[in-house]
Write an enzyme that holds these catalytic residues in place. Structure first.
Site, PDB file in Angstrom:
ATOM      1  N   HIS A  91       0.840  -1.192   0.000  1.00 19.84           N
ATOM      2  CA  HIS A  91       0.000   0.000   0.000  1.00 19.84           C
ATOM      3  C   HIS A  91       0.878   1.246   0.000  1.00 19.84           C
ATOM      4  O   HIS A  91       1.722   1.414   0.880  1.00 19.84           O
ATOM      5  CB  HIS A  91      -0.909   0.014   1.228  1.00 19.84           C
ATOM      6  CG  HIS A  91      -2.081  -0.905   1.099  1.00 19.84           C
ATOM      7  ND1 HIS A  91      -3.197  -0.795   1.887  1.00 19.84           N
ATOM      8  CD2 HIS A  91      -2.312  -1.956   0.264  1.00 19.84           C
ATOM      9  CE1 HIS A  91      -4.077  -1.735   1.555  1.00 19.84           C
ATOM     10  NE2 HIS A  91      -3.545  -2.451   0.574  1.00 19.84           N
TER      11      HIS A  91
ATOM     12  N   PRO B 125      -5.098  -0.019  18.442  1.00 20.31           N
ATOM     13  CA  PRO B 125      -4.821  -0.462  17.072  1.00 20.31           C
ATOM     14  C   PRO B 125      -4.959   0.625  16.008  1.00 20.31           C
ATOM     15  O   PRO B 125      -4.669   0.360  14.842  1.00 20.31           O
ATOM     16  CB  PRO B 125      -5.856  -1.568  16.854  1.00 20.31           C
ATOM     17  CG  PRO B 125      -6.984  -1.218  17.772  1.00 20.31           C
ATOM     18  CD  PRO B 125      -6.340  -0.599  18.982  1.00 20.31           C
TER      19      PRO B 125
ATOM     20  N   TYR C 149       3.281   6.717  10.042  1.00 23.76           N
ATOM     21  CA  TYR C 149       2.473   5.569   9.614  1.00 23.76           C
ATOM     22  C   TYR C 149       3.329   4.483   8.976  1.00 23.76           C
ATOM     23  O   TYR C 149       3.163   3.289   9.254  1.00 23.76           O
ATOM     24  CB  TYR C 149       1.374   6.024   8.654  1.00 23.76           C
ATOM     25  CG  TYR C 149       0.278   5.008   8.489  1.00 23.76           C
ATOM     26  CD1 TYR C 149      -0.834   5.008   9.349  1.00 23.76           C
ATOM     27  CD2 TYR C 149       0.326   4.022   7.504  1.00 23.76           C
ATOM     28  CE1 TYR C 149      -1.841   4.056   9.233  1.00 23.76           C
ATOM     29  CE2 TYR C 149      -0.677   3.075   7.383  1.00 23.76           C
ATOM     30  CZ  TYR C 149      -1.754   3.089   8.239  1.00 23.76           C
ATOM     31  OH  TYR C 149      -2.756   2.149   8.133  1.00 23.76           O
TER      32      TYR C 149
ATOM     33  N   TYR D  85      -9.871   5.062   7.059  1.00 20.67           N
ATOM     34  CA  TYR D  85     -10.198   5.419   8.440  1.00 20.67           C
ATOM     35  C   TYR D  85     -11.281   6.482   8.397  1.00 20.67           C
ATOM     36  O   TYR D  85     -11.142   7.471   7.666  1.00 20.67           O
ATOM     37  CB  TYR D  85      -8.977   5.988   9.160  1.00 20.67           C
ATOM     38  CG  TYR D  85      -7.854   5.010   9.417  1.00 20.67           C
ATOM     39  CD1 TYR D  85      -7.719   4.389  10.654  1.00 20.67           C
ATOM     40  CD2 TYR D  85      -6.897   4.729   8.435  1.00 20.67           C
ATOM     41  CE1 TYR D  85      -6.676   3.511  10.912  1.00 20.67           C
ATOM     42  CE2 TYR D  85      -5.853   3.847   8.678  1.00 20.67           C
ATOM     43  CZ  TYR D  85      -5.748   3.244   9.920  1.00 20.67           C
ATOM     44  OH  TYR D  85      -4.720   2.369  10.171  1.00 20.67           O
TER      45      TYR D  85
ATOM     46  N   LYS E  89       0.290  -0.186  15.049  1.00 21.43           N
ATOM     47  CA  LYS E  89       1.656  -0.251  15.567  1.00 21.43           C
ATOM     48  C   LYS E  89       1.959  -1.449  16.453  1.00 21.43           C
ATOM     49  O   LYS E  89       3.116  -1.655  16.827  1.00 21.43           O
ATOM     50  CB  LYS E  89       1.970   1.039  16.359  1.00 21.43           C
ATOM     51  CG  LYS E  89       1.988   2.292  15.509  1.00 21.43           C
ATOM     52  CD  LYS E  89       2.988   2.179  14.388  1.00 21.43           C
ATOM     53  CE  LYS E  89       2.918   3.342  13.420  1.00 21.43           C
ATOM     54  NZ  LYS E  89       3.608   3.059  12.151  1.00 21.43           N
TER      55      LYS E  89
END
Length: 390
Positions: free
Chosen positions: A72, A293, A385, A201, A297
């Protein structure tokens, strides 16, 4: 029985540590309370940072990940009816994340340990460390009613939040920091095509939602729910209807639904224990820290612990240098707290906090609006990220 490193826990962190040490010529024994089938049945997240993917390749367990994993280059955030994309690769000089389930990582590590003749003992009950503050620590356990012992130079506790590892550190030597969030994630796994080729998200007035996947035909979705939620009250139909409400219309319209093959509620907490070492005991992974979550991580943070600990052990055995072992806790904690900060900030940014009212939600939207209007802000989020350097 004798070995150099006694490892408690056959999750991904314990197996990865054993694998790396084996490749460096350092023998270990892994003790696991549950059966192998049980370990491999656990469903966990699967977004791997660039650093972890590289570690798996270096540990000779990355072949299937590279063949089946999904690379991704971006991630999406939905709010105010908008869908904005964070260009991870473009903002970080080409770094990406890999979507590959933690269960698959564990499976690959088991196969590698089998192929190399690694010692992994399952259904080891009452595992107990001894002599941790001496130069001759050892582990005892029982299996089938028989008592066993392994003498070792060091003990690595990779046995999770409830494991014996952290509990073996004297209370007056340990400081624990914790934040418990007033909600959980209701998650559904389904054999459906993901709604998007990248994660989404969502910040919504009804609560947080996440659209993720395990493969091109296996999807994982979550919605924020109160901690006292009765999962029995959530039929598949109710879940899909609620998820659609929290997504932008164009996303909800293409959502493929189907029967759930797994459904659970996960509470959210932030937790760090300090220090991560005591005598010849070293904590790694959930034994020493937990992250919500939201920032993906958990497994990645365990991997960075394994990176630091394995390098320290290799330096000890190959060069006679113990400085990295002495510095392990401090060095690992510096990265842990940065990951805790990022996971906390993502959780605070994307979830509904009823006590904050409309003001809190408007602040969240202002922060998200600012984020996608500032390259500096987007770069900071993207760097965290994809994973900070080890």
């Amino acid at each position: 029985m004798k070995t150099k490193v006694g490892i408690i826990g056959a999750g991904p962190s314990g197996l990865l540590l054993s694998q790396i040490l084996h490749l460096a010529g350092i023998d270990s024994v892994v003790l696991e309370r549950k059966s192998r089938d049980y370990v491999l049945s656990r469903i966990r997240a699967g977004v791997l940072e660039q650093g972890l993917a590289d570690m798996l390749r270096a540990a000779e367990v990355g072949k299937r990940m590279d063949a089946e994993g999904l690379v991704h280059e971006g991630v999406n955030l939905a709010f105010d009816g908008r869908l904005e994309r964070l260009d991870l690769a473009g903002l970080t000089g080409g770094k990406t994340v890999m979507v590959y389930g933690q269960t698959e990582v564990t499976h690959d590590l088991y196969e590698a340990r089998d192929a190399m003749g690694g010692t992994v003992i399952h259904e080891a009950d009452d595992v107990t460390p001894h002599g941790l503050d001496t130069d001759r620590p050892y582990l005892t356990w029982t299996k089938g009613g028989e008592a066993f012992r392994v003498d070792c130079d060091f003990v690595a506790a990779c046995d999770g939040f409830h494991g014996v590892g952290r509990q073996s550190i004297p209370k007056d030597r340990l400081v624990e920091h914790e934040k418990v969030y007033p909600f959980g994630w209701l998650g559904v796994l389904s054999r459906t095509r993901p709604v998007d080729h990248e994660l989404i998200y969502a910040n919504h007035e009804r609560g947080f939602a996440l659209c993720s996947m395990r493969s091109d035909v296996l999807s994982r979705y979550y919605v924020q729910v109160p901690l006292d939620t009765d999962i029995g009250q959530w039929s598949d139909d109710r879940f899909w209807e609620e998820l659609k409400r929290r997504l932008p219309q164009e996303v909800a319209a293409r959502l493929e639904t189907g029967p759930s093959i797994e459904k659970s509620i996960a509470p959210l907490r932030s937790f760090v224990a300090e220090p991560l070492s005591y005598g010849r005991l070293f904590l790694a992974g959930d034994a020493g820290h937990i992250v919500p979550p939201t920032g993906a991580k958990g497994l990645n943070l365990a991997a960075s612990d394994v990176h630091y600990l394995s390098r320290a052990l290799i330096a000890h055995y190959h060069e006679g240098d113990e400085s990295a072992l002495r510095a392990y806790s401090e060095k690992a904690l510096r990265r842990i707290w940065k990951a805790e900060r990022f996971s906390w900030s993502m959780t605070m940014l994307l979830h509904r906090f009823p006590a904050e009212g409309s003001f809190g939600q408007r602040i969240q939207h202002a922060e998200l609006d600012y984020l996608f209007g500032s390259k500096a802000a987007m770069t900071a989020m993207a760097e965290n990220y994809v994973g900070l350097p080890y």
